[in-house]
Write a protein that holds these residues in place. Structure first.
Motif, mmCIF file in Angstrom:
data_model
loop_
_atom_site.group_PDB
_atom_site.id
_atom_site.type_symbol
_atom_site.label_atom_id
_atom_site.label_comp_id
_atom_site.label_asym_id
_atom_site.label_seq_id
_atom_site.Cartn_x
_atom_site.Cartn_y
_atom_site.Cartn_z
ATOM 1 N N ARG A 25 -7.960 -22.140 -20.393
ATOM 2 C CA ARG A 25 -8.728 -23.067 -21.235
ATOM 3 C C ARG A 25 -10.068 -23.414 -20.574
ATOM 4 O O ARG A 25 -11.121 -23.369 -21.227
ATOM 5 C CB ARG A 25 -7.929 -24.342 -21.521
ATOM 6 N N ALA A 26 -10.050 -23.735 -19.299
ATOM 7 C CA ALA A 26 -11.292 -24.082 -18.593
ATOM 8 C C ALA A 26 -12.259 -22.900 -18.578
ATOM 9 O O ALA A 26 -13.462 -23.069 -18.814
ATOM 10 C CB ALA A 26 -10.979 -24.538 -17.168
ATOM 11 N N LEU A 27 -11.747 -21.706 -18.302
ATOM 12 C CA LEU A 27 -12.603 -20.520 -18.281
ATOM 13 C C LEU A 27 -13.156 -20.218 -19.670
ATOM 14 O O LEU A 27 -14.339 -19.889 -19.825
ATOM 15 C CB LEU A 27 -11.821 -19.313 -17.758
ATOM 16 N N ARG A 28 -12.311 -20.338 -20.668
ATOM 17 C CA ARG A 28 -12.725 -20.060 -22.043
ATOM 18 C C ARG A 28 -13.819 -21.034 -22.484
ATOM 19 O O ARG A 28 -14.840 -20.620 -23.045
ATOM 20 C CB ARG A 28 -11.507 -20.170 -22.964
ATOM 21 N N LEU A 29 -13.629 -22.322 -22.198
ATOM 22 C CA LEU A 29 -14.627 -23.317 -22.582
ATOM 23 C C LEU A 29 -15.935 -23.118 -21.814
ATOM 24 O O LEU A 29 -17.013 -23.297 -22.377
ATOM 25 C CB LEU A 29 -14.079 -24.723 -22.365
ATOM 26 N N ALA A 30 -15.846 -22.737 -20.548
ATOM 27 C CA ALA A 30 -17.048 -22.478 -19.747
ATOM 28 C C ALA A 30 -17.862 -21.315 -20.321
ATOM 29 O O ALA A 30 -19.089 -21.294 -20.209
ATOM 30 C CB ALA A 30 -16.667 -22.190 -18.299
ATOM 31 N N GLU A 31 -17.158 -20.377 -20.950
ATOM 32 C CA GLU A 31 -17.828 -19.226 -21.573
ATOM 33 C C GLU A 31 -18.281 -19.519 -23.000
ATOM 34 O O GLU A 31 -18.920 -18.682 -23.628
ATOM 35 C CB GLU A 31 -16.882 -18.018 -21.601
ATOM 36 N N GLY A 32 -17.906 -20.681 -23.535
ATOM 37 C CA GLY A 32 -18.239 -21.017 -24.913
ATOM 38 C C GLY A 32 -17.473 -20.158 -25.908
ATOM 39 O O GLY A 32 -17.966 -19.849 -26.994
ATOM 40 N N MET A 33 -16.262 -19.781 -25.533
ATOM 41 C CA MET A 33 -15.446 -18.867 -26.329
ATOM 42 C C MET A 33 -14.353 -19.641 -27.052
ATOM 43 O O MET A 33 -13.751 -20.552 -26.488
ATOM 44 C CB MET A 33 -14.820 -17.836 -25.368
ATOM 45 N N THR A 34 -14.100 -19.275 -28.303
ATOM 46 C CA THR A 34 -13.009 -19.901 -29.042
ATOM 47 C C THR A 34 -11.702 -19.191 -28.714
ATOM 48 O O THR A 34 -11.689 -18.088 -28.166
ATOM 49 C CB THR A 34 -13.236 -19.813 -30.568
ATOM 50 N N GLN A 35 -10.601 -19.835 -29.078
ATOM 51 C CA GLN A 35 -9.293 -19.202 -28.893
ATOM 52 C C GLN A 35 -9.207 -17.908 -29.695
ATOM 53 O O GLN A 35 -8.660 -16.917 -29.223
ATOM 54 C CB GLN A 35 -8.174 -20.161 -29.297
ATOM 55 N N GLN A 36 -9.769 -17.893 -30.889
ATOM 56 C CA GLN A 36 -9.750 -16.700 -31.727
ATOM 57 C C GLN A 36 -10.561 -15.569 -31.084
ATOM 58 O O GLN A 36 -10.148 -14.409 -31.106
ATOM 59 C CB GLN A 36 -10.299 -17.006 -33.124
ATOM 60 N N GLU A 37 -11.704 -15.898 -30.500
ATOM 61 C CA GLU A 37 -12.528 -14.882 -29.833
ATOM 62 C C GLU A 37 -11.804 -14.293 -28.635
ATOM 63 O O GLU A 37 -11.845 -13.078 -28.416
ATOM 64 C CB GLU A 37 -13.875 -15.478 -29.422
ATOM 65 N N LEU A 38 -11.145 -15.142 -27.857
ATOM 66 C CA LEU A 38 -10.388 -14.643 -26.722
ATOM 67 C C LEU A 38 -9.242 -13.755 -27.192
ATOM 68 O O LEU A 38 -9.018 -12.671 -26.648
ATOM 69 C CB LEU A 38 -9.843 -15.792 -25.866
ATOM 70 N N ALA A 39 -8.536 -14.196 -28.218
ATOM 71 C CA ALA A 39 -7.425 -13.416 -28.756
ATOM 72 C C ALA A 39 -7.901 -12.026 -29.185
ATOM 73 O O ALA A 39 -7.276 -11.012 -28.856
ATOM 74 C CB ALA A 39 -6.786 -14.145 -29.936
ATOM 75 N N ALA A 40 -9.020 -11.968 -29.883
ATOM 76 C CA ALA A 40 -9.553 -10.680 -30.329
ATOM 77 C C ALA A 40 -9.956 -9.812 -29.147
ATOM 78 O O ALA A 40 -9.730 -8.588 -29.148
ATOM 79 C CB ALA A 40 -10.754 -10.910 -31.259
ATOM 80 N N ALA A 41 -10.520 -10.426 -28.115
ATOM 81 C CA ALA A 41 -10.980 -9.673 -26.941
ATOM 82 C C ALA A 41 -9.827 -9.059 -26.163
ATOM 83 O O ALA A 41 -9.992 -7.998 -25.542
ATOM 84 C CB ALA A 41 -11.808 -10.578 -26.027
ATOM 85 N N VAL A 42 -8.664 -9.704 -26.173
ATOM 86 C CA VAL A 42 -7.533 -9.218 -25.366
ATOM 87 C C VAL A 42 -6.433 -8.574 -26.202
ATOM 88 O O VAL A 42 -5.410 -8.151 -25.660
ATOM 89 C CB VAL A 42 -6.940 -10.341 -24.474
ATOM 90 N N GLY A 43 -6.618 -8.520 -27.524
ATOM 91 C CA GLY A 43 -5.632 -7.876 -28.375
ATOM 92 C C GLY A 43 -4.372 -8.697 -28.586
ATOM 93 O O GLY A 43 -3.267 -8.163 -28.621
ATOM 94 N N ALA A 44 -4.549 -10.004 -28.725
ATOM 95 C CA ALA A 44 -3.415 -10.909 -28.954
ATOM 96 C C ALA A 44 -3.719 -11.763 -30.181
ATOM 97 O O ALA A 44 -4.816 -11.688 -30.738
ATOM 98 C CB ALA A 44 -3.196 -11.798 -27.733
ATOM 99 N N THR A 45 -2.776 -12.587 -30.580
ATOM 100 C CA THR A 45 -3.022 -13.515 -31.681
ATOM 101 C C THR A 45 -3.534 -14.842 -31.124
ATOM 102 O O THR A 45 -3.327 -15.164 -29.947
ATOM 103 C CB THR A 45 -1.740 -13.788 -32.491
ATOM 104 N N ARG A 46 -4.173 -15.602 -31.985
ATOM 105 C CA ARG A 46 -4.638 -16.931 -31.580
ATOM 106 C C ARG A 46 -3.456 -17.797 -31.176
ATOM 107 O O ARG A 46 -3.534 -18.578 -30.226
ATOM 108 C CB ARG A 46 -5.421 -17.576 -32.729
ATOM 109 N N GLN A 47 -2.336 -17.655 -31.878
ATOM 110 C CA GLN A 47 -1.137 -18.435 -31.561
ATOM 111 C C GLN A 47 -0.639 -18.112 -30.150
ATOM 112 O O GLN A 47 -0.172 -19.007 -29.436
ATOM 113 C CB GLN A 47 -0.034 -18.161 -32.597
ATOM 114 N N THR A 48 -0.746 -16.850 -29.741
ATOM 115 C CA THR A 48 -0.342 -16.464 -28.387
ATOM 116 C C THR A 48 -1.247 -17.125 -27.358
ATOM 117 O O THR A 48 -0.773 -17.658 -26.355
ATOM 118 C CB THR A 48 -0.367 -14.933 -28.234
#
Length: 71
Positions: free
Chosen positions: A11-34
């Motif tokens: 969460r801290a890394l994602r927020l520091a990058e200005g990335m949403t949970q959905q963007e991270l999920a898409a980048a790593v091939g997972a769902t937002r729920q995961t």
């Protein structure tokens, strides 16, 4: 006897990058729920997914995930 717990800094890394949970999920091939479950500590990702997450943030694995044996 406690089995321990995997903790993470996603969460801290994602927020520091200005990335949403959905963007991270898409980048790593997972769902937002995961991503939500991993961030909340309710789910420990597979090693493959954990390494993809660390790579997405350009961080060493140990900077993103820590094992707390007292967990």
């Amino acid at each position: 006897m406690s089995k321990g717990r995997v903790r993470n800094a996603i969460r801290a890394l994602r927020l520091a990058e200005g990335m949403t949970q959905q963007e991270l999920a898409a980048a790593v091939g997972a769902t937002r729920q995961t991503v939500i479950a991993i961030e909340a500590g309710k789910y420990a990702p597979s090693l493959e997914l954990a390494f993809r997450i660390a790579r997405t943030f350009n961080q060493p694995f140990e900077a993103v995930f820590q094992f707390d044996p007292s967990g």
